[in-house]
Design an enzyme around this catalytic site. Structure first.
Site, PDB file in Angstrom:
ATOM      1  CB  CYS A 201       3.938  15.965 -14.110  1.00  0.00           C
ATOM      2  SG  CYS A 201       2.900  16.999 -15.035  1.00  0.00           S
TER       3      CYS A 201
HETATM    4  N1  SAJ Z   1      14.243  15.549 -18.016  1.00  0.00           N
HETATM    5  C1  SAJ Z   1      15.559  15.064 -17.998  1.00  0.00           C
HETATM    6  N2  SAJ Z   1      15.896  14.048 -18.833  1.00  0.00           N
HETATM    7  C2  SAJ Z   1      14.996  13.500 -19.716  1.00  0.00           C
HETATM    8  C3  SAJ Z   1      13.670  14.009 -19.730  1.00  0.00           C
HETATM    9  C4  SAJ Z   1      13.309  15.034 -18.881  1.00  0.00           C
HETATM   10  O1  SAJ Z   1      16.398  15.529 -17.229  1.00  0.00           O
HETATM   11  O2  SAJ Z   1      15.366  12.598 -20.462  1.00  0.00           O
HETATM   12  C5  SAJ Z   1      13.858  16.594 -17.081  1.00  0.00           C
HETATM   13  C6  SAJ Z   1      13.399  17.857 -17.755  1.00  0.00           C
HETATM   14  O3  SAJ Z   1      14.505  18.705 -17.990  1.00  0.00           O
HETATM   15  C7  SAJ Z   1      12.435  18.443 -16.716  1.00  0.00           C
HETATM   16  C8  SAJ Z   1      11.841  17.223 -16.049  1.00  0.00           C
HETATM   17  O4  SAJ Z   1      12.740  16.132 -16.354  1.00  0.00           O
HETATM   18  O5  SAJ Z   1      13.141  19.196 -15.747  1.00  0.00           O
HETATM   19  C9  SAJ Z   1      10.439  16.888 -16.539  1.00  0.00           C
HETATM   20  O6  SAJ Z   1      10.535  16.894 -17.936  1.00  0.00           O
HETATM   21  P1  SAJ Z   1       9.389  16.180 -18.867  1.00  0.00           P
HETATM   22  O7  SAJ Z   1       9.954  16.122 -20.258  1.00  0.00           O
HETATM   23  O8  SAJ Z   1       8.910  14.942 -18.240  1.00  0.00           O
HETATM   24  O9  SAJ Z   1       8.273  17.290 -18.932  1.00  0.00           O
HETATM   25  P2  SAJ Z   1       6.913  17.456 -18.177  1.00  0.00           P
HETATM   26  O10 SAJ Z   1       7.125  17.715 -16.734  1.00  0.00           O
HETATM   27  O11 SAJ Z   1       6.173  18.475 -18.962  1.00  0.00           O
HETATM   28  O12 SAJ Z   1       6.205  16.031 -18.305  1.00  0.00           O
HETATM   29  C10 SAJ Z   1       5.041  15.904 -19.092  1.00  0.00           C
HETATM   30  C11 SAJ Z   1       4.327  14.695 -18.570  1.00  0.00           C
HETATM   31  N3  SAJ Z   1       3.030  14.647 -19.198  1.00  0.00           N
HETATM   32  C12 SAJ Z   1       1.952  14.321 -18.461  1.00  0.00           C
HETATM   33  O13 SAJ Z   1       2.028  14.060 -17.271  1.00  0.00           O
HETATM   34  C13 SAJ Z   1       0.649  14.302 -19.172  1.00  0.00           C
HETATM   35  C14 SAJ Z   1       5.102  13.435 -18.890  1.00  0.00           C
HETATM   36  O14 SAJ Z   1       4.307  12.292 -18.579  1.00  0.00           O
HETATM   37  C15 SAJ Z   1       5.453  13.393 -20.354  1.00  0.00           C
HETATM   38  O15 SAJ Z   1       6.196  12.200 -20.616  1.00  0.00           O
HETATM   39  C16 SAJ Z   1       6.294  14.608 -20.683  1.00  0.00           C
HETATM   40  O16 SAJ Z   1       5.452  15.761 -20.455  1.00  0.00           O
HETATM   41  C17 SAJ Z   1       6.722  14.585 -22.148  1.00  0.00           C
HETATM   42  O17 SAJ Z   1       7.032  13.486 -22.641  1.00  0.00           O
HETATM   43  O18 SAJ Z   1       6.756  15.684 -22.744  1.00  0.00           O
END
Ligand code: SAJ
Length: 419
Positions: free
Chosen positions: A258
């Protein structure tokens, strides 16, 4: 009411189970016969959805099929198929248009068509509405057409499909009303907005907000590192501000299906209006170059021990794109592995969620996860913590005598190098 859900992945399957849970008859449609066969046998292929969850739904009228002619029986169709990027980094809506084209021959008056897949603002009006109109359907008159972005967060213990507020936009007010009547069975809080473009754009804002803020803390990390400042302590201090600051954590890059992808859906469409979304694109570049920055930190750490990446044995901990999951899509850890290998390192990885990693499109290593023991670690010149699964023994890693390049602020031992 009988609902058809198209695409039985981490978005469609929980939604199908939720409708079944409230007693709505659900037919799940997927092009993958294996998925359909597993579901009808009460087996799950999604983490945190159990076979019992599937069986309960099957007992509540849920069934799965690859036969799209069964669309004729349903009152509402909800499309939850992937919207990836193609090899030119352009939006690929082929899954959406193929699904609509498979449904249309059976579409009938009075049905509701809803798109949930993340996409550029205007998709519902520009790609779906004309397809319906070509078949004589006029949204708001003899059918309904709505957009409602998915917000599934698989495995999030605090929010479920029912309790995550759901944004909803219709092509006409009547479409919106019918869409609300559909979703209110299954979703506790609906957020109706004026049209489908607002709903489409709101999803992109949610996820691009996340991507650019991660890019911000990653760039701050690079600056802090050069200044000998601990960025994690900086963020913890800033986070004590009780208003107007949301802490994000710097890491090795941006993974998943995403967050790294969604900004391209907006920037691509903005170009059609002659707008150059430099800020969003630069944030993407910062995130995209993080794996290389980490690899340079590995080189520096080895150099301090009169070693080079070339010829060193390096163990990467965590291949998934974020902790406690098995998904390696767009994972920065995979990119780090490839770059280390390209520089002559002998690479291995250890990830309890990813038993093996076969050669893929751009990645040329075919490895299986190694068992993480005191002895196994000793055989490496350097360890890189790329994804901080809770399963790792951080106390053991703390005491490890090997160089540990830590990209997740989990290890503070004397041999730990912050990256
Ligand atoms: N990441 C960082 N720093 C952060 C947060 C994430 O480096 O502070 C990295 C993670 O390691 C990963 C990437 O970003 O590589 C994405 O991480 P993510 O926590 O956003 O996980 P996703 O990809 O599963 O995002 C989903 C999304 N959900 C939907 O689209 C419905 C996102 O909008 C959510 O905010 C996220 O889950 C969540 O909060 O768990």
């Amino acid at each position: 009411c009988h609902v058809g859900i198209y695409g039985l992945g981490y978005v469609g399957l929980p939604l199908a189970l939720r409708f079944a849970e409230v007693g709505i008859k659900v037919t799940g449609f997927d092009i993958d016969p294996q998925k359909v066969q597993q579901l009808n046998a009460g087996q799950s292929y999604i983490k945190r959805i159990t076979g019992n969850d599937i069986t309960a739904a099957l007992n509540n009228g849920f069934s799965a099929t690859t036969d799209f002619s069964q669309s004729a029986q349903v009152d509402a169709q909800i499309i939850c198929v992937p919207t990836p990027l193609d090899q030119h980094h352009q939006p690929d809506l082929s899954f959406v248009t193929n699904t609509v084209d498979s449904i249309l021959p059976y579409f009938r008056e009075g049905q509701i068509l809803c798109l949930e897949s993340t996409t550029w603002p205007g998709t519902t009006e520009e790609l779906l509405q004309p397809r319906l109109e070509q078949q004589g359907f006029t949204p708001g008159k003899n059918c309904a057409l709505v957009y409602s972005p998915e917000r599934e967060d698989p495995g999030n213990p605090n929010y479920s499909t029912a309790t995550i507020p759901k944004v909803l936009g219709g092509i006409t007010p009547t479409c919106l009303k019918l869409g609300e009547r559909l979703y209110q069975h299954a979703i506790n809080t609906l957020v109706p907005v004026s049209n489908t473009r607002v709903a489409e754009m709101s999803k992109l804002l949610e996820n691009i907000h996340r991507a650019v803020n991660i890019g911000l803390v990653n760039e701050m990390k690079i600056v802090a590192d050069k200044m000998g400042i601990n960025i994690h302590e900086v963020i913890q201090a800033a986070a004590t501000k009780p208003f107007g600051f949301v802490p994000y954590t710097p890491g090795p890059g941006l993974g998943g299906h995403c967050i790294p992808i969604d900004p391209f859906y907006l920037t691509w469409k903005a170009k059609e209006f002659g707008i150059n979304t430099r800020f969003i694109e630069l944030a993407g570049e910062v995130n995209h170059q993080m794996p290389e920055w980490v690899v340079n930190k590995v080189a520096e750490a080895l150099n301090q021990h009169k070693k080079a990446i070339n010829g060193s044995r390096i163990l990467v901990l965590g291949l998934a794109y974020k902790k406690n999951i098995d998904d390696t899509r767009e994972s920065p850890a995979v990119e780090i592995m490839q770059q280390l290998q390209d520089k002559g390192a002998i690479i291995d990885y250890s990830d309890p969620y990813v038993p093996s990693f076969p050669n893929k499109r751009d990645y040329h290593f075919d490895l299986t996860s190694v068992e993480l023991t005191e002895e196994s670690i000793q055989s490496y010149d350097c360890v890189v913590l790329a994804t901080d699964h809770d399963d790792f023994d951080y106390a053991q890693l703390q005491e490890c005598s090997k160089i540990i390049v830590d990209t997740r602020n989990r290890i503070s031992g004397k041999t730990a190098v912050r990256a």
